[in-house]
Every structure is written in structure tokens, then in C-alpha cells.
Design a protein around this motif. Sequence first.
Motif, PDB file in Angstrom:
ATOM      1  N   ALA A 284      -2.167   4.601   0.312  1.00  0.00           N
ATOM      2  CA  ALA A 284      -1.304   3.663  -0.423  1.00  0.00           C
ATOM      3  C   ALA A 284      -2.131   3.038  -1.537  1.00  0.00           C
ATOM      4  CB  ALA A 284      -0.771   2.575   0.490  1.00  0.00           C
ATOM      5  N   VAL A 285      -1.538   2.954  -2.727  1.00  0.00           N
ATOM      6  CA  VAL A 285      -2.161   2.253  -3.854  1.00  0.00           C
ATOM      7  C   VAL A 285      -1.418   0.927  -4.014  1.00  0.00           C
ATOM      8  CG1 VAL A 285      -2.686   2.318  -6.314  1.00  0.00           C
ATOM      9  CG2 VAL A 285      -2.692   4.444  -4.973  1.00  0.00           C
ATOM     10  N   VAL A 286      -2.147  -0.163  -3.912  1.00  0.00           N
ATOM     11  CA  VAL A 286      -1.521  -1.487  -4.046  1.00  0.00           C
ATOM     12  C   VAL A 286      -1.822  -2.029  -5.439  1.00  0.00           C
ATOM     13  CG1 VAL A 286      -1.377  -3.836  -3.134  1.00  0.00           C
ATOM     14  CG2 VAL A 286      -1.669  -1.888  -1.569  1.00  0.00           C
ATOM     15  N   THR A 287      -0.783  -2.002  -6.293  1.00  0.00           N
ATOM     16  CA  THR A 287      -0.873  -2.522  -7.669  1.00  0.00           C
ATOM     17  C   THR A 287       0.284  -3.493  -7.845  1.00  0.00           C
ATOM     18  OG1 THR A 287       0.276  -0.466  -8.225  1.00  0.00           O
ATOM     19  CG2 THR A 287      -2.043  -0.572  -8.804  1.00  0.00           C
ATOM     20  N   ALA A 288       0.284  -4.521  -7.028  1.00  0.00           N
ATOM     21  CA  ALA A 288       1.423  -5.440  -6.940  1.00  0.00           C
ATOM     22  C   ALA A 288       1.216  -6.732  -7.722  1.00  0.00           C
ATOM     23  CB  ALA A 288       1.712  -5.744  -5.475  1.00  0.00           C
ATOM     24  N   GLY A 289       0.243  -6.740  -8.653  1.00  0.00           N
ATOM     25  CA  GLY A 289       0.066  -7.890  -9.534  1.00  0.00           C
ATOM     26  C   GLY A 289      -0.059  -9.204  -8.779  1.00  0.00           C
ATOM     27  N   ALA A 290       0.810 -10.146  -9.135  1.00  0.00           N
ATOM     28  CA  ALA A 290       0.750 -11.502  -8.564  1.00  0.00           C
ATOM     29  C   ALA A 290       1.034 -11.523  -7.062  1.00  0.00           C
ATOM     30  CB  ALA A 290       1.757 -12.396  -9.300  1.00  0.00           C
ATOM     31  N   TRP A 291       1.597 -10.426  -6.537  1.00  0.00           N
ATOM     32  CA  TRP A 291       1.973 -10.354  -5.124  1.00  0.00           C
ATOM     33  C   TRP A 291       0.936  -9.594  -4.290  1.00  0.00           C
ATOM     34  CZ3 TRP A 291       5.253  -9.892  -9.275  1.00  0.00           C
ATOM     35  CH2 TRP A 291       6.346 -10.758  -9.322  1.00  0.00           C
ATOM     36  N   THR A 292      -0.200  -9.239  -4.911  1.00  0.00           N
ATOM     37  CA  THR A 292      -1.186  -8.392  -4.235  1.00  0.00           C
ATOM     38  C   THR A 292      -1.652  -9.000  -2.917  1.00  0.00           C
ATOM     39  OG1 THR A 292      -1.939  -7.484  -6.336  1.00  0.00           O
ATOM     40  CG2 THR A 292      -3.476  -7.340  -4.483  1.00  0.00           C
ATOM     41  N   GLU A 293      -2.024 -10.281  -2.957  1.00  0.00           N
ATOM     42  CA  GLU A 293      -2.539 -10.926  -1.743  1.00  0.00           C
ATOM     43  C   GLU A 293      -1.485 -10.879  -0.636  1.00  0.00           C
ATOM     44  OE1 GLU A 293      -6.047 -13.612  -2.480  1.00  0.00           O
ATOM     45  OE2 GLU A 293      -4.349 -14.976  -2.339  1.00  0.00           O
ATOM     46  N   ARG A 294      -0.210 -11.079  -1.021  1.00  0.00           N
ATOM     47  CA  ARG A 294       0.873 -11.080  -0.036  1.00  0.00           C
ATOM     48  C   ARG A 294       1.014  -9.702   0.616  1.00  0.00           C
ATOM     49  NH1 ARG A 294       5.282 -14.775  -2.273  1.00  0.00           N
ATOM     50  NH2 ARG A 294       3.420 -16.083  -2.016  1.00  0.00           N
ATOM     51  N   ILE A 295       0.859  -8.627  -0.177  1.00  0.00           N
ATOM     52  CA  ILE A 295       1.005  -7.276   0.357  1.00  0.00           C
ATOM     53  C   ILE A 295      -0.194  -6.915   1.229  1.00  0.00           C
ATOM     54  CG2 ILE A 295       1.134  -4.843  -0.283  1.00  0.00           C
ATOM     55  CD1 ILE A 295       3.584  -5.913  -1.367  1.00  0.00           C
ATOM     56  N   LEU A 296      -1.386  -7.264   0.772  1.00  0.00           N
ATOM     57  CA  LEU A 296      -2.586  -6.860   1.511  1.00  0.00           C
ATOM     58  C   LEU A 296      -2.770  -7.667   2.785  1.00  0.00           C
ATOM     59  CD1 LEU A 296      -5.195  -6.426  -1.386  1.00  0.00           C
ATOM     60  CD2 LEU A 296      -3.989  -4.611  -0.114  1.00  0.00           C
ATOM     61  N   GLY A 297      -2.374  -8.931   2.755  1.00  0.00           N
ATOM     62  CA  GLY A 297      -2.532  -9.795   3.930  1.00  0.00           C
ATOM     63  C   GLY A 297      -3.969  -9.754   4.411  1.00  0.00           C
ATOM     64  N   ALA A 298      -4.133  -9.579   5.740  1.00  0.00           N
ATOM     65  CA  ALA A 298      -5.492  -9.569   6.303  1.00  0.00           C
ATOM     66  C   ALA A 298      -6.071  -8.160   6.335  1.00  0.00           C
ATOM     67  CB  ALA A 298      -5.440 -10.143   7.718  1.00  0.00           C
ATOM     68  N   ALA A 299      -5.308  -7.172   5.870  1.00  0.00           N
ATOM     69  CA  ALA A 299      -5.737  -5.765   5.998  1.00  0.00           C
ATOM     70  C   ALA A 299      -6.964  -5.457   5.139  1.00  0.00           C
ATOM     71  CB  ALA A 299      -4.596  -4.835   5.612  1.00  0.00           C
ATOM     72  N   VAL A 300      -7.117  -6.174   3.999  1.00  0.00           N
ATOM     73  CA  VAL A 300      -8.210  -5.846   3.066  1.00  0.00           C
ATOM     74  C   VAL A 300      -8.865  -7.124   2.560  1.00  0.00           C
ATOM     75  CG1 VAL A 300      -8.749  -4.811   0.830  1.00  0.00           C
ATOM     76  CG2 VAL A 300      -7.046  -3.732   2.317  1.00  0.00           C
ATOM     77  N   ARG A 301     -10.210  -7.215   2.709  1.00  0.00           N
ATOM     78  CA  ARG A 301     -10.923  -8.360   2.116  1.00  0.00           C
ATOM     79  C   ARG A 301     -11.096  -8.093   0.621  1.00  0.00           C
ATOM     80  NH1 ARG A 301     -14.512 -11.753   4.450  1.00  0.00           N
ATOM     81  NH2 ARG A 301     -16.017 -11.265   2.796  1.00  0.00           N
TER      82      ARG A 301
END
Length: 369
Positions: free
Chosen positions: A195-212
Motif C-alpha cells: 500500500a502507498v499512503v499519499t493521503a496528505g493532511a490525513w496521512t497520520e489518521r491513515i497510518l495510525g500506530a502502524a508506522v512511526r
Amino acid sequence: MTESVEVVVIGGGAMGSSTARSLALRGREVLLLERFEPGHRNGASHGASRNFNVSYADETYVGLLVEALPAWRELERETGRPLLDLVGIANHGANPGFDAVHASLTRAGIPVEFLDPAEAGRRWPGIRFDTRVLYTPQAGRLNADAAVAALQESAASHGATVLHGARVVGLEVGEGVLVRYETASGSHEVAARTAVVTAGAWTERILGAAVRHPRLVVTQEQPAHFAVRDESAAWPGFNHSRGAGDDYWYSDVYGMLTPGEGVKAGWHGVGPVVDPDARDFLPEPVQLAALQRYAREWLPGVDADALVPISCTYTTTPDHNFVLDRTGPIVVGAGFSGHGFKFTPAIGRVLADLVDGSGPAPALFSLAR
Ligand SMILES: Cc1cc2nc3c(=O)[nH]c(=O)nc-3n(C[C@H](O)[C@H](O)[C@H](O)COP(=O)(O)OP(=O)(O)OC[C@H]3O[C@@H](n4cnc5c(N)ncnc54)[C@H](O)[C@@H]3O)c2cc1C
């Protein structure tokens, strides 16, 4: 029923659309999920103008610029859409870093010269100059709306599935990933290798605790378009560095002419910190009044009282460098800190390389820094 695909790209702004295109061009099976409709104005990639500003001293960024210029031209040829207009960029103000930029661009073979303020004023009477000007002719203006549409059109023409109105609501990380998303027709699940996470302002919300990752601060930025006094006047893009006496300035100022809308000018990265899902899209009045004062004092070519505010998000890292990295099955492209658009085609390539494992991103952009 769980669908499956090779790569899911979460977020169809500039960076996700560019990554989906780069992967589709390599024959990857790609699903791009974008929560809003085409052309939406809720993120960071909308509007008809962005500076393709080449004035960087850091060689990593200069390298990405050297890659991005022909890539923008190639996308124009492929889609038949004009995207980049090399109107030149004039950098002025008390900036001790101009000489390093001049040296770095000269090393890279990018045209650059110093102009004296009188000469710059003669060329661009709409701007007031009182210092030497670092001028870069091979720089200019990108049409952001057209660029995002071109990237998605191209990605789809090379086989990517581009889905709008698809909001990701969950991301489970195992050997691969399981992504849950919602559309008007209901809930869906898709399994993917990456999965590529390029969610801009919502990145932290999508990644949650999965990625530091480095801290990401989301601000609501509010440049404005000012009406031009003389439609025939020539305008470069401009960057004006804040000087010692500029006490009402919030930051350096950037700007450019947006055809048909006026001259855009804005403070950089000083808007109120916001929750991207709870924005008011309204300009902060004190900052706006200061921007009008700036236009009155430094942009004689515009009417400082005839303005249309713009609302847009920045997602900024502590060092203002991007996050381009991979951890397990997750690739992250985030933290573009208000200066990412110009690099878009090159960033799509870097993120696609991370998906393919065909090359690490520069250490400058690591998750762990
Ligand atoms: C006012 C302003 C002026 C700027 N000027 C310049 C400039 O002159 N030059 C320059 O180089 N750069 C400039 N930038 C920066 C540049 O525009 C950004 O760096 C770039 O647009 C970031 O793109 P992005 O794809 O990361 O973000 P976005 O465009 O915000 O994309 C993220 C996408 O993810 C989607 N998304 C979020 N959550 C979900 C979910 N749960 N499910 C599905 N999709 C989701 C969002 O809807 C959005 O479309 C400027 C930015 C602003 C705001």
C-alpha cells in the motif's frame, strides 16, 4: 468478498496520482482510492497555479528538479494538456542563501543570474524590488488542477483503476496489507502486496500506530488572488525573503500570476493548525490584512483591496523535508511542507521505486529521521 490487487495507492492528490501513473507505466496492477470527487478542493493539490521554483541549494532537491522538468513535458505530450509555463521566477529580499543557490544551479546546468533591482523593476513593473534579484528563467507556473487530471488520465490509460468517492477507513498490516474502504455502494475490502499512503493532511489518521514517522503538522493556508491593474503586464513567479525590518510579515512571501484569476500571493506555512475533517475554509482576518498590506507596499501592479482568498492545506515536517520511505508493505509519501508540487513526477518515480524495491529514497526523506 475481498478483492485483491498488486498495489493500492491511498489518496489521489498530486503524489498518489503520480505514483499510480509511474506504477501503471511499469505494468503494475494498481488501484488508486480517492475519497472525494475529481477536482475537489479539500486537500493541497487544487487550483490553477503552483510555482515551479528551481531555487534550491540542496543537491537532492536540485536532482529531483532536473528529473521533474522533462517529466512534466513528457506528461504534456502524452495527454495534450499544457501544464507548465516557464514564465521565470524572481527571488528577492535579504536572503544570504542566494549565492549557494546560484552555485548549486550553476553546477546542475540550470540557468540563473543576478539582476539589479532597477533592471528587475523595468522588466516587471508590477513588483517593487529593493535588493538584487536571483532570476531563474527556466522556472515558472504549473497548473495544479490540470496536472492532477492529466496524471489520473494517464494512469488509467496505462491500466490503473482510479476510484473517486472511495474513502479508506482501515489499513491492516501483515505480510501484505488489507485495506477497507467505503463508497456510495457500501463497504469494500482489498488485499494487496503493497500500500502507498499519499493521503496528505490525513496521512497520520491513515497510518495510525502502524508506522512511526516524523511529526506531521496540518495547517490551513490562506493565500489570495489580487486583481491586476494592467492585464498586459508581464509577471514572473516570485519569492520575497523576509528582512529584518519586516515586522508585520508572517513569513517569506511567494506568488505568481494565475491567468484569469489575478496575482496570487501568500505567507508560507503559518496558517492555523487544523483537523482536515473540521476545517472552516475561512481566512484568518489578521493574517489576511497583513497580506493586503504586503500587496499595497510591494505589488504596485495589483489592487490590494480587490482580492479573493484561497484555502488549502500544508502538511509540514519539523525539518520541512519530505517523507519518502518504506516500512514492510507500506510506502509513505507525505510531509510535502508546502513545496512538493513542482517535484510531483519525480516523487511518483521515487515512490514507485520503493514499491518495486528498485531503490531506496535519499536519506533526507527517511521515516526514521
Ligand atoms: C496554498 C498552497 C500553495 C502551494 N504552492 C506551492 C508552490 O507554489 N509550489 C510547489 O511546489 N508546491 C506548492 N504547494 C504544495 C503542494 O501543493 C503540495 O505539496 C502537494 O499538492 C501535496 O500533494 P499530496 O498529494 O501530498 O496532497 P493532497 O493533494 O492533499 O492529496 C491527498 C489526497 O488524499 C485523499 N485522502 C485523504 N484521506 C483519504 C482516505 N481516507 N481515503 C481515500 N483518500 C483519502 C484526499 O482527499 C486528497 O485528495 C502549495 C500548497 C498549498 C496548500
